[in-house]
Design a protein around this motif. Structure first.
Motif, PDB file in Angstrom:
ATOM      1  N   LEU A  18       0.830  -1.202   0.000  1.00 47.47           N
ATOM      2  CA  LEU A  18       0.000   0.000   0.000  1.00 47.47           C
ATOM      3  C   LEU A  18       0.867   1.255   0.000  1.00 47.47           C
ATOM      4  O   LEU A  18       0.610   2.219  -0.724  1.00 47.47           O
ATOM      5  CB  LEU A  18      -0.933   0.009   1.225  1.00 47.47           C
ATOM      6  CG  LEU A  18      -1.845   1.219   1.390  1.00 47.47           C
ATOM      7  CD1 LEU A  18      -2.831   1.306   0.235  1.00 47.47           C
ATOM      8  CD2 LEU A  18      -2.607   1.141   2.712  1.00 47.47           C
ATOM      9  N   GLN A  42       2.466   1.741  -3.501  1.00 48.49           N
ATOM     10  CA  GLN A  42       1.499   2.215  -4.488  1.00 48.49           C
ATOM     11  C   GLN A  42       1.111   3.665  -4.202  1.00 48.49           C
ATOM     12  O   GLN A  42       0.936   4.466  -5.117  1.00 48.49           O
ATOM     13  CB  GLN A  42       0.252   1.332  -4.483  1.00 48.49           C
ATOM     14  CG  GLN A  42      -0.779   1.697  -5.548  1.00 48.49           C
ATOM     15  CD  GLN A  42      -0.290   1.485  -6.982  1.00 48.49           C
ATOM     16  OE1 GLN A  42       0.102   0.388  -7.360  1.00 48.49           O
ATOM     17  NE2 GLN A  42      -0.294   2.544  -7.774  1.00 48.49           N
ATOM     18  N   THR A  43       1.023   4.011  -2.931  1.00 46.61           N
ATOM     19  CA  THR A  43       0.680   5.394  -2.565  1.00 46.61           C
ATOM     20  C   THR A  43       1.785   6.355  -3.012  1.00 46.61           C
ATOM     21  O   THR A  43       1.504   7.441  -3.526  1.00 46.61           O
ATOM     22  CB  THR A  43       0.480   5.497  -1.032  1.00 46.61           C
ATOM     23  OG1 THR A  43      -0.512   4.546  -0.651  1.00 46.61           O
ATOM     24  CG2 THR A  43       0.017   6.881  -0.623  1.00 46.61           C
ATOM     25  N   ASN A  67       1.561   6.704  -6.725  1.00 43.45           N
ATOM     26  CA  ASN A  67       0.451   7.635  -7.053  1.00 43.45           C
ATOM     27  C   ASN A  67       0.885   9.079  -6.859  1.00 43.45           C
ATOM     28  O   ASN A  67       0.602   9.950  -7.682  1.00 43.45           O
ATOM     29  CB  ASN A  67      -0.763   7.372  -6.160  1.00 43.45           C
ATOM     30  CG  ASN A  67      -1.428   6.048  -6.443  1.00 43.45           C
ATOM     31  OD1 ASN A  67      -1.184   5.438  -7.484  1.00 43.45           O
ATOM     32  ND2 ASN A  67      -2.254   5.590  -5.521  1.00 43.45           N
ATOM     33  N   LEU A  98       1.156  11.833  -9.705  1.00 43.13           N
ATOM     34  CA  LEU A  98       0.312  13.028  -9.565  1.00 43.13           C
ATOM     35  C   LEU A  98       1.192  14.273  -9.619  1.00 43.13           C
ATOM     36  O   LEU A  98       0.854  15.282 -10.245  1.00 43.13           O
ATOM     37  CB  LEU A  98      -0.457  12.971  -8.247  1.00 43.13           C
ATOM     38  CG  LEU A  98      -1.459  14.080  -7.975  1.00 43.13           C
ATOM     39  CD1 LEU A  98      -2.581  14.062  -9.010  1.00 43.13           C
ATOM     40  CD2 LEU A  98      -2.063  13.941  -6.573  1.00 43.13           C
ATOM     41  N   ILE A 130       1.221  -0.741  -9.416  1.00 45.48           N
ATOM     42  CA  ILE A 130       0.885  -0.535 -10.831  1.00 45.48           C
ATOM     43  C   ILE A 130       1.298   0.872 -11.245  1.00 45.48           C
ATOM     44  O   ILE A 130       1.032   1.841 -10.530  1.00 45.48           O
ATOM     45  CB  ILE A 130      -0.626  -0.710 -11.058  1.00 45.48           C
ATOM     46  CG1 ILE A 130      -1.025  -2.174 -10.826  1.00 45.48           C
ATOM     47  CG2 ILE A 130      -1.014  -0.303 -12.472  1.00 45.48           C
ATOM     48  CD1 ILE A 130      -2.478  -2.446 -11.018  1.00 45.48           C
ATOM     49  N   ARG A 146      -0.562   7.913 -16.801  1.00 46.10           N
ATOM     50  CA  ARG A 146       0.023   8.803 -15.787  1.00 46.10           C
ATOM     51  C   ARG A 146       1.542   8.859 -15.923  1.00 46.10           C
ATOM     52  O   ARG A 146       2.152   9.918 -15.716  1.00 46.10           O
ATOM     53  CB  ARG A 146      -0.381   8.337 -14.384  1.00 46.10           C
ATOM     54  CG  ARG A 146      -1.855   8.578 -14.085  1.00 46.10           C
ATOM     55  CD  ARG A 146      -2.241   8.162 -12.681  1.00 46.10           C
ATOM     56  NE  ARG A 146      -3.673   8.353 -12.472  1.00 46.10           N
ATOM     57  CZ  ARG A 146      -4.209   9.110 -11.511  1.00 46.10           C
ATOM     58  NH1 ARG A 146      -3.432   9.739 -10.668  1.00 46.10           N
ATOM     59  NH2 ARG A 146      -5.516   9.230 -11.398  1.00 46.10           N
ATOM     60  N   GLN A 148      -0.301  15.051  -1.050  1.00 41.47           N
ATOM     61  CA  GLN A 148      -1.716  14.774  -1.298  1.00 41.47           C
ATOM     62  C   GLN A 148      -2.005  13.272  -1.172  1.00 41.47           C
ATOM     63  O   GLN A 148      -2.970  12.855  -0.536  1.00 41.47           O
ATOM     64  CB  GLN A 148      -2.074  15.277  -2.698  1.00 41.47           C
ATOM     65  CG  GLN A 148      -3.560  15.296  -2.971  1.00 41.47           C
ATOM     66  CD  GLN A 148      -3.874  16.028  -4.283  1.00 41.47           C
ATOM     67  OE1 GLN A 148      -3.047  16.785  -4.797  1.00 41.47           O
ATOM     68  NE2 GLN A 148      -5.044  15.798  -4.804  1.00 41.47           N
ATOM     69  N   SER A 149      -1.148  12.477  -1.788  1.00 47.22           N
ATOM     70  CA  SER A 149      -1.364  11.037  -1.827  1.00 47.22           C
ATOM     71  C   SER A 149      -1.229  10.404  -0.432  1.00 47.22           C
ATOM     72  O   SER A 149      -2.087   9.643   0.010  1.00 47.22           O
ATOM     73  CB  SER A 149      -0.345  10.434  -2.802  1.00 47.22           C
ATOM     74  OG  SER A 149      -0.643   9.116  -3.062  1.00 47.22           O
ATOM     75  N   ALA A 164      -4.078  11.455   1.930  1.00 46.14           N
ATOM     76  CA  ALA A 164      -5.369  10.822   1.632  1.00 46.14           C
ATOM     77  C   ALA A 164      -5.407   9.389   2.139  1.00 46.14           C
ATOM     78  O   ALA A 164      -6.420   8.928   2.663  1.00 46.14           O
ATOM     79  CB  ALA A 164      -5.637  10.868   0.132  1.00 46.14           C
ATOM     80  N   VAL A 165      -4.297   8.686   2.006  1.00 44.58           N
ATOM     81  CA  VAL A 165      -4.290   7.267   2.371  1.00 44.58           C
ATOM     82  C   VAL A 165      -4.048   7.067   3.871  1.00 44.58           C
ATOM     83  O   VAL A 165      -4.703   6.255   4.508  1.00 44.58           O
ATOM     84  CB  VAL A 165      -3.233   6.507   1.540  1.00 44.58           C
ATOM     85  CG1 VAL A 165      -3.074   5.067   2.028  1.00 44.58           C
ATOM     86  CG2 VAL A 165      -3.628   6.520   0.066  1.00 44.58           C
ATOM     87  N   GLY A 205      -8.879  11.678   3.558  1.00 39.92           N
ATOM     88  CA  GLY A 205      -9.109  12.437   2.341  1.00 39.92           C
ATOM     89  C   GLY A 205      -9.670  13.816   2.614  1.00 39.92           C
ATOM     90  O   GLY A 205      -9.484  14.748   1.826  1.00 39.92           O
ATOM     91  N   GLU A 206     -10.374  13.949   3.751  1.00 37.01           N
ATOM     92  CA  GLU A 206     -11.018  15.223   4.072  1.00 37.01           C
ATOM     93  C   GLU A 206     -10.018  16.326   4.393  1.00 37.01           C
ATOM     94  O   GLU A 206     -10.345  17.500   4.292  1.00 37.01           O
ATOM     95  CB  GLU A 206     -11.961  15.047   5.270  1.00 37.01           C
ATOM     96  CG  GLU A 206     -13.171  14.189   4.970  1.00 37.01           C
ATOM     97  CD  GLU A 206     -14.052  14.029   6.186  1.00 37.01           C
ATOM     98  OE1 GLU A 206     -14.673  15.013   6.592  1.00 37.01           O
ATOM     99  OE2 GLU A 206     -14.103  12.915   6.733  1.00 37.01           O
TER     100      GLU A 206
END
Lengths: 431, 298
Positions: free
Chosen positions: B6, B9-10, B13, B17, B143, B148, B258-259, B262-263, B267-268
């Motif tokens: 996790l 991948q984060t 991301n 991004l 992935i 992207r 950001q990534s 959020a994880v 996210g808020e």
């Protein structure tokens, strides 16, 4: 060209005087406009004048246009039939718009301005619950009859507003029932991941989905709300890591599209994804492209479902044809609910039997009529609850669970008489 | 116990991004550094690029990638033609030229947004591509979605090209001279209007091209620009006003922040964290995250 006898002045003086003249002229026009507006508001008219507060710009402009089309179709149909018959006279319908700009505070200001300046007889409500929640107190304060053809947050009805009504059942009913249907598809899901956008309607949707999962004894592996415009790659990464059977999401169309696109990019393949609102709209299907196929959703109206019909549009199909010929687009349930809101007002005006413009006493009587009204429409039977947590909400219209087929057409699934769903859905590479 | 899969991948991301942000920040930083224009229309160039991708792709066999060169050239032309108007309102004896440019581009943004909404309606639109579908899965890591990766790569490549142009060509030297001191540059015989138009054209072309990629990743809709205008501002502030190399660092930092937020938090609170980050950087290092920004930093 200067007239005879005009005094010659220096260019500086000329310029200063010119500015003064200009300001006087602008001021004069302003005063004249204001006076005309005031007098116009006071003078009699023979048409029913309804205000419309909706999001014609900003992030929610798609839904704002949907509600506008719904209200406009009602106006067009009424006026083509000669107007609303009251006693021996007929009265045309006029709509005046106030742009909420997708913002609750702007919507409240616009509603307030419209009521004070336009002398409307009633108001057709905004697109989106967050704007509606801001507009409802304005209607209460001004004792203005108000029907929303769009808003779905249960918070609106929990406030027990005297002057506000809604034709679309609250999302806690729609999302709950549609989600329950999908949770019970064969093979029955054992787990679900629930996300939503952090705003009133979307949050209520996600909460209703969670309640449905809990009631169906399906494990909720994740429940989180995100701001608008979030990067859904992160949402999908978390969800994929949890490995649920189903993914439910509460939001508006833009967030659905971004979530589906991120799921495709990161190869996230639950057995099915469900979004409550808008999966059968062109905006969702165009935005998601080939990712749109097999998405589950919820609705309260589809053209192929027979409803009571009657007033103005004989059948749902007749309504679809009217929408296509006027706007070159197929209607969704929000548009249908908006038109139904107009139809209900039309029937209430008839029952009131008063010619426009309505005075405050007549507006209060109109509200009493709305509380007891039952209207057969192409959208279904509309009547409003008069007690409980759905006070003044029309809860008569049955929610439907749907799934888009390979071509993007919605089919009803998971209920009696529904079609066999494609479930589990094919992986992204097989679509 | 941290789930390594996790986390990786984060991070991926976040990096990708960040690459998207870089692709927008390059042009914006160039426009600010050279022209001293805070361009409120930056998000609208992104939106127009995405829309152009959605509208033109069907004529290129539904392949959005093929639209990219056309979009770059078309918007280079648009920027080249618009720049004299911006120059007109930001030069001469007008008071507060930066504010004038800001107001001009703000008006331009509203006009463009409204026009697209009127002409094409409010619907979301898909920018299709068969070339950039799927991704590379590396077991144990995560992935890498092709679209992207390509977007991030193009952003960094564009930055490298502009850096090369600025520091290794006569045109680039002229632009840097203009950024340093317009009056002296004019006295040296540099055609200021021409090079400013080239710089703004390059900015418009780059940003619209980034818009096509963003349309490929997300979607195209008339209201999407505001979000990217905000992020472009975040980028240049973090990078150090007008400091081009800082754009990569600020893009990556914003993407990762950001990534990861959020994880691993919520996210808020993503926007809260980004704003907090920018405030802290401004307090500690007003010249940007690398401490090299400032006036005429390009």
């Amino acid at each position: 060209m200067r007239g005879n006898g005009e005094t010659t002045r220096s260019s500086e003086t000329n310029s200063a005087t010119g500015r003064r003249d200009f300001l006087r002229a602008v001021g004069g026009v302003g005063v004249a406009g204001a006076t005309t507006g005031y007098l116009g508001a006071r003078q009699g008219r023979d048409n029913f004048k309804l205000g419309v507060v909706t999001s014609l710009s900003g992030e929610l402009r798609f839904g704002g246009q949907v509600t506008r089309r719904g209200y406009e179709l009602w106006k067009q149909a009424v006026n083509e039939q000669g107007g609303i018959q009251v006693g021996g006279s007929s009265h045309q319908v006029e709509l005046v718009y106030a742009d909420a700009q997708s913002s609750p505070s702007t919507g409240a200001d616009a509603a307030s301005r419209m009521i004070s300046q336009q002398n409307v007889d009633a108001v057709l409500g905004p697109y989106s619950s967050n704007v509606t929640l801001a507009v409802v107190p304005i209607m209460e304060k001004n004792r203005m009859p108000h029907i929303t053809g769009s808003a779905e947050s249960p918070q609106i009805w929990q406030q027990q507003p005297k002057y506000t009504f809604g034709t679309i059942p609250t999302v806690s009913i729609i999302a709950d029932q549609a989600a329950t249907n999908i949770l019970n598809l064969d093979p029955q899901a054992e787990s679900v991941y629930i996300t939503g956008v952090n705003e009133p309607f979307s949050k209520s949707t996600a909460q209703a989905m969670r309640t449905a999962a809990q009631n169906a004894d399906v494990e909720v592996l994740g429940y989180e709300l995100f701001p608008r415009g979030t990067d859904y790659a992160n949402v999908v990464t978390q969800a994929k890591n949890a490995g649920p059977d189903l993914h439910f999401h509460g939001g508006h169309i833009g967030s659905h599209v971004n979530l589906v696109n991120a799921a495709q990019q990161l190869d996230y393949n639950p057995n099915g994804m469900m979004f409550h609102y808008g999966v059968n709209t062109d905006s969702y299907k165009d935005g998601a492209g080939n990712g749109a196929a097999y998405t589950f959703g919820a609705t309260v109206w589809l053209p192929q479902v027979e409803r009571s019909g009657g007033t103005l549009f004989e059948t749902p199909q007749a309504y679809v044809e009217a929408s296509r010929s006027t706007f070159d687009t197929a209607p969704d349930y929000t548009q249908a609910g908006s038109t139904a809101a107009g139809i209900v007002f039309g029937e209430a005006f008839k029952q009131l039997g008063a010619s426009p413009p309505l005075n405050q006493q007549q507006k209060d009587e109109l509200v009493s009529i709305l509380e007891g009204i039952e209207v057969e429409t192409f959208y279904g039977t509309v009547s409003f609850d008069n007690e409980g947590e759905y006070y003044h909400n029309n809860t008569q219209t049955s929610p439907l669970a749907i799934q888009l087929d390979q071509d993007g057409s919605p089919v009803i699934v998971g209920s009696e008489g529904g079609s066999e769903p494609t479930y589990p859905v094919p992986s992204w590479s097989e679509r | 116990m941290v789930d390594v899969g996790l986390l990786l991948q984060t991070v991926i991301n976040g990096l990708l991004l960040g690459g998207i942000y870089v692709s927008i920040g390059v042009g914006f930083s160039l426009a600010f550094g050279v022209l001293e224009v805070i361009d409120f229309a930056v998000g609208e160039y992104v939106m127009l690029g995405a829309f152009a991708g959605a509208l033109l792709a069907p004529t290129f066999g539904s392949e959005g990638v093929f639209v990219i060169p056309l979009v770059f050239l078309a918007f280079f032309g648009v920027g080249f033609l618009i720049q004299p108007f911006i120059h007109h309102v930001t030069s001469g004896d007008r008071p507060m030229p930066v504010l004038m440019g800001l107001v001009f581009t703000f008006g331009l943004a509203i006009f463009v947004r409204g026009s697209v909404l009127t002409l094409f309606g409010p619907n979301n639109r898909n920018v299709p591509s068969d070339l950039l579908v799927g991704g590379v899965t590396i077991p144990g890591i995560g992935i890498f979605p092709t679209v992207r990766v390509v977007t991030a790569a193009v952003g960094v490549f564009a930055l490298a090209v502009f850096m090369y142009y600025l520091y290794n060509t006569r045109g680039g030297m002229a632009i840097r001279a203009i950024a340093e001191d317009r009056t002296n540059a004019r006295l040296m015989g540099i055609n200021i209007n021409r090079y400013q138009s080239i710089a703004y054209g390059a900015y418009a072309g780059m940003t619209a091209t980034a818009g096509v990629f963003i349309g490929l990743i997300f979607t195209a809709n008339p209201g999407m620009g505001l979000q990217y205008t905000a992020f472009a501002f975040f980028m240049v502030v973090l990078a150090g006003l007008g400091y081009l190399p800082g754009v990569i660092v600020s893009g990556v930092v914003l993407g990762l922040a950001q990534s990861l937020t959020a994880v691993y938090w919520s996210g808020e609170v993503v926007l809260f964290v980004l704003f907090a980050l920018i405030y802290v950087v401004l307090l500690v290092s007003p010249s940007g995250i690398l401490g090299k920004g400032g006036e005429h930093a390009s």
